[in-house]
Design a protein around this motif. Structure first.
Motif, PDB file in Angstrom:
ATOM      1  N   UNK A  56       0.810  -1.215   0.000  1.00 14.77           N
ATOM      2  CA  UNK A  56       0.000   0.000   0.000  1.00 14.77           C
ATOM      3  C   UNK A  56       0.849   1.273   0.000  1.00 14.77           C
ATOM      4  N   UNK A  57       2.114   1.145  -0.347  1.00 12.29           N
ATOM      5  CA  UNK A  57       3.027   2.283  -0.251  1.00 12.29           C
ATOM      6  C   UNK A  57       2.537   3.494  -1.044  1.00 12.29           C
ATOM      7  N   UNK A  58       2.116   3.294  -2.286  1.00 12.99           N
ATOM      8  CA  UNK A  58       1.687   4.419  -3.117  1.00 12.99           C
ATOM      9  C   UNK A  58       0.444   5.093  -2.543  1.00 12.99           C
ATOM     10  N   UNK A  59      -0.492   4.295  -2.048  1.00 13.40           N
ATOM     11  CA  UNK A  59      -1.694   4.880  -1.444  1.00 13.40           C
ATOM     12  C   UNK A  59      -1.343   5.697  -0.207  1.00 13.40           C
ATOM     13  N   UNK A  60      -0.464   5.165   0.626  1.00  8.34           N
ATOM     14  CA  UNK A  60      -0.052   5.885   1.827  1.00  8.34           C
ATOM     15  C   UNK A  60       0.688   7.170   1.471  1.00  8.34           C
ATOM     16  N   UNK A  61       1.507   7.104   0.425  1.00  8.21           N
ATOM     17  CA  UNK A  61       2.215   8.313   0.007  1.00  8.21           C
ATOM     18  C   UNK A  61       1.222   9.356  -0.500  1.00  8.21           C
ATOM     19  N   UNK A  62       0.226   8.944  -1.251  1.00  7.90           N
ATOM     20  CA  UNK A  62      -0.786   9.881  -1.734  1.00  7.90           C
ATOM     21  C   UNK A  62      -1.459  10.593  -0.563  1.00  7.90           C
ATOM     22  N   UNK A  63      -1.779   9.839   0.487  1.00  6.65           N
ATOM     23  CA  UNK A  63      -2.419  10.430   1.655  1.00  6.65           C
ATOM     24  C   UNK A  63      -1.519  11.468   2.310  1.00  6.65           C
ATOM     25  N   UNK A  64      -0.223  11.172   2.366  1.00  6.94           N
ATOM     26  CA  UNK A  64       0.722  12.113   2.969  1.00  6.94           C
ATOM     27  C   UNK A  64       0.841  13.377   2.123  1.00  6.94           C
ATOM     28  N   UNK A  65       0.971  13.204   0.811  1.00  6.99           N
ATOM     29  CA  UNK A  65       1.132  14.357  -0.069  1.00  6.99           C
ATOM     30  C   UNK A  65      -0.115  15.233  -0.102  1.00  6.99           C
ATOM     31  N   UNK A  66      -1.262  14.656   0.239  1.00  6.58           N
ATOM     32  CA  UNK A  66      -2.516  15.406   0.209  1.00  6.58           C
ATOM     33  C   UNK A  66      -2.749  16.228   1.476  1.00  6.58           C
ATOM     34  N   UNK A  67      -1.939  16.012   2.492  1.00  6.43           N
ATOM     35  CA  UNK A  67      -2.135  16.750   3.738  1.00  6.43           C
ATOM     36  C   UNK A  67      -1.875  18.238   3.536  1.00  6.43           C
ATOM     37  N   UNK A  68      -2.708  19.097   4.120  1.00  3.09           N
ATOM     38  CA  UNK A  68      -2.579  20.542   3.896  1.00  3.09           C
ATOM     39  C   UNK A  68      -1.211  21.106   4.267  1.00  3.09           C
ATOM     40  N   UNK A  69      -0.583  20.566   5.294  1.00  4.78           N
ATOM     41  CA  UNK A  69       0.689  21.117   5.747  1.00  4.78           C
ATOM     42  C   UNK A  69       1.913  20.547   5.065  1.00  4.78           C
ATOM     43  N   UNK A  70       1.722  19.644   4.093  1.00  7.35           N
ATOM     44  CA  UNK A  70       2.877  19.007   3.462  1.00  7.35           C
ATOM     45  C   UNK A  70       3.633  19.999   2.586  1.00  7.35           C
ATOM     46  N   UNK A  71       4.971  19.968   2.709  1.00  6.22           N
ATOM     47  CA  UNK A  71       5.840  20.809   1.886  1.00  6.22           C
ATOM     48  C   UNK A  71       6.801  19.901   1.116  1.00  6.22           C
ATOM     49  N   UNK A  72       6.850  20.028  -0.207  1.00  9.75           N
ATOM     50  CA  UNK A  72       7.642  19.094  -1.009  1.00  9.75           C
ATOM     51  C   UNK A  72       9.149  19.299  -0.876  1.00  9.75           C
ATOM     52  N   UNK A  73       9.866  18.206  -0.935  1.00  6.12           N
ATOM     53  CA  UNK A  73      11.319  18.145  -1.038  1.00  6.12           C
ATOM     54  C   UNK A  73      11.625  16.769  -1.612  1.00  6.12           C
ATOM     55  N   UNK A  74      12.762  16.595  -2.277  1.00 10.06           N
ATOM     56  CA  UNK A  74      13.037  15.312  -2.928  1.00 10.06           C
ATOM     57  C   UNK A  74      12.900  14.114  -1.991  1.00 10.06           C
ATOM     58  N   UNK A  75      12.197  13.105  -2.471  1.00  8.80           N
ATOM     59  CA  UNK A  75      12.054  11.841  -1.755  1.00  8.80           C
ATOM     60  C   UNK A  75      13.168  10.914  -2.229  1.00  8.80           C
ATOM     61  N   UNK A  76      13.921  10.365  -1.298  1.00 10.14           N
ATOM     62  CA  UNK A  76      15.016   9.462  -1.643  1.00 10.14           C
ATOM     63  C   UNK A  76      14.547   8.013  -1.554  1.00 10.14           C
TER      64      UNK A  76
END
Length: 356
Positions: free
Chosen positions: A109-129
Motif C-alpha cells: 500500500x506504499x503508493x496509497x499511503x504516500x498519496x495520503x501524505x502528499x494530500x495533507x494541507x501542511x505538506x511541503x515538497x522536497x526530494x524523496x530518496x
C-alpha cells in the motif's frame, strides 16, 4: 562455515542487541548431518506483507542530502554482505545475516499511503530518496512493482524523487524516469563495487553484474536522465583496485558525475563481514580489517555524523587522492542535484488532483 549458493551471508545467527535469547544448533548429530540427510536444500526467499500506517520517513541527520525517504521493502535479496541496512532486521527478531536476504517484507500500500501524505494541507515538497536503506529494484520489485507505482504518483503530482540502486531493473521504469527528468524531477545513482563479475557474485550475489549496471547508466544518460555512478563501498584489498577502472567504464557510458564511500560496518554487519572474509579471503582477512580500523580510529565502525562518511588516516588519503586524480583526468564532477519542487500539485485523497 557453510556457503549458501546465491546468498551473501555465511550465517543466520539472530541478533542479541535487543536482549533476544541466542539460538544455536548443538549436538553430535550435526557431525553426520550431511551423510544422513544429504546437502541442505537451497534457502528459499520468503515474502511477508506489512501494513504500516505511513510510508514516508523523515530524518534530521546533518550529513545526508535528503530529509525524507521511502523504503517499500524491508530486507534485500541482493544479499550484499557489506549492507549497512542489515541490522534493521533485528527489529523483526530476525537475523541480519541470512534472514535479511531470505525473509523479506513488502509494503503493497506504499503508493496509497504516500498519496495520503502528499494530500495533507501542511505538506511541503522536497526530494524523496528511494534506495537509501534497501534496494527499490531488488528482484521482488518485478512482482510487486511498488517502486513503479510510487514513480507514477510522483510524475502525476510533479514531486521530485531520487533513486539509488545496483540493479539494471531500473530500466523497466525508463519511460517514467525520462518523463520525470524532462520536468527536472529525478536523479538516478547506480553503485558499482568492482569490475569483476566473480567477485561481485561473492559480495552481492543477486545484484546485477557490473557490466549490466554500467550499461544501465549509459541508457539512462542517453534518455536524458541525470545519472551518477557511486563507487561504493570501497573495500580495502578487496575492491579498491577497481576504482579507476569503474570510473573509466562509467565515463565511456557518458557519465560525468561520481562519488565514493568507504565500507561501513555498523552493529551486526561487522561480525558478518568478518565471517565472509574468513570464508572467501582468509589470506587477507587480517589485512582488510586492519586497514578499515586504521581509517576508523582503531574500530570496525565509526557511527558519528560526518566522520562515518569521511574516514581518516593514510589509507583514506590514498583512496581520496586516487579518486580525485582519476576524476580530474576523466572530466568528472561531484553530483549536483537541484530538483524542482515548485511544480508540486497536491493530490486529493480520493486520487484526484486539486484544482486550486
Amino acid at each position: 562455515m557453510q556457503i549458501h549458493k546465491g546468498r551473501g551471508a555465511v550465517s543466520g545467527q539472530a541478533s542479541t542487541r535487543f536482549n533476544l535469547p541466542r539460538r544455536e544448533a548443538d549436538g553430535d548429530w550435526l557431525d553426520a548431518s550431511r551423510e544422513v540427510d544429504g546437502e541442505p536444500a537451497p534457502l528459499r526467499t520468503q515474502v511477508s506483507e506489512l501494513s504500516p500506517r505511513t510510508i514516508l520517513s523523515f530524518n534530521t541527520s546533518p550529513d545526508v542530502p535528503f530529509d525524507r525517504s521511502i523504503n517499500a521493502y524491508n530486507g534485500c535479496e541482493h544479499g550484499c554482505i557489506y549492507c549497512f541496512a542489515r541490522p534493521t532486521h533485528a527489529y523483526h527478531d530476525l537475523s541480519p545475516g541470512l534472514d535479511f536476504e531470505t525473509r523479506l517484507f513488502v509494503k503493497p500500500q506504499a503508493a496509497r499511503l504516500l498519496r495520503e501524505t502528499l494530500a495533507k494541507p501542511g505538506y511541503r515538497p522536497a526530494p524523496i530518496a528511494m534506495g537509501t536503506n534497501t534496494d527499490p529494484y531488488q528482484p521482488i520489485e518485478a512482482r510487486y512493482r511498488i517502486t513503479r507505482q510510487i514513480l507514477e504518483l510522483c510524475l502525476e503530482v510533479r514531486h521530485p524523487v531520487t533513486i539509488t540502486t545496483k540493479s539494471d531493473r531500473v530500466l523497466h521504469d525508463l519511460d517514467l524516469l525520462a518523463e520525470l527528468a524532462r520536468h527536472n524531477l529525478t536523479h538516478v545513482a547506480i553503485s558499482v563495487t568492482s569490475m569483476d563479475p566473480a567477485l561481485s557474485r561473492l559480495l552481492e550475489p543477486r545484484a546485477a553484474a557490473p557490466a549490466k549496471r554500467l550499461a544501465a547508466l549509459g541508457k539512462l544518460a542517453a534518455a536524458g536522465v541525470p545519472t551518477h555512478v557511486s563507487v561504493a563501498p570501497v573495500i580495502p584489498a578487496i575492491t579498491d583496485h577497481h576504482i579507476e577502472e569503474i570510473l573509466e567504464a562509467a565515463a565511456a557510458q557518458g557519465i560525468r558525475s561520481a562519488s565514493w564511500i568507504i565500507v561501513r560496518l555498523p552493529h551486526e554487519v561487522a561480525p558478518l563481514f568478518r565471517e565472509w572474509l574468513q570464508t572467501h579471503f582468509p589470506d587477507r582477512a587480517g589485512k582488510v580489517m586492519a586497514t578499515i580500523q586504521a581509517m576508523r580510529a582503531g574500530r570496525d565502525n565509526d557511527p558519528a555524523f560526518f566522520s562515518r562518511f569521511r574516514p581518516e588516516g593514510v589509507w583514506a588519503q590514498v583512496f581520496r587522492q586516487r579518486f580525485a586524480i582519476t576524476m580530474r583526468r576523466l572530466g568528472f564532477g561531484k553530483p549536483q542535484v537541484a530538483l524542482d519542487c515548485s511544480q508540486f500539485r497536491p493530490p486529493s485523497r480520493d486520487g484526484q488532483l486539486a484544482l486550486f
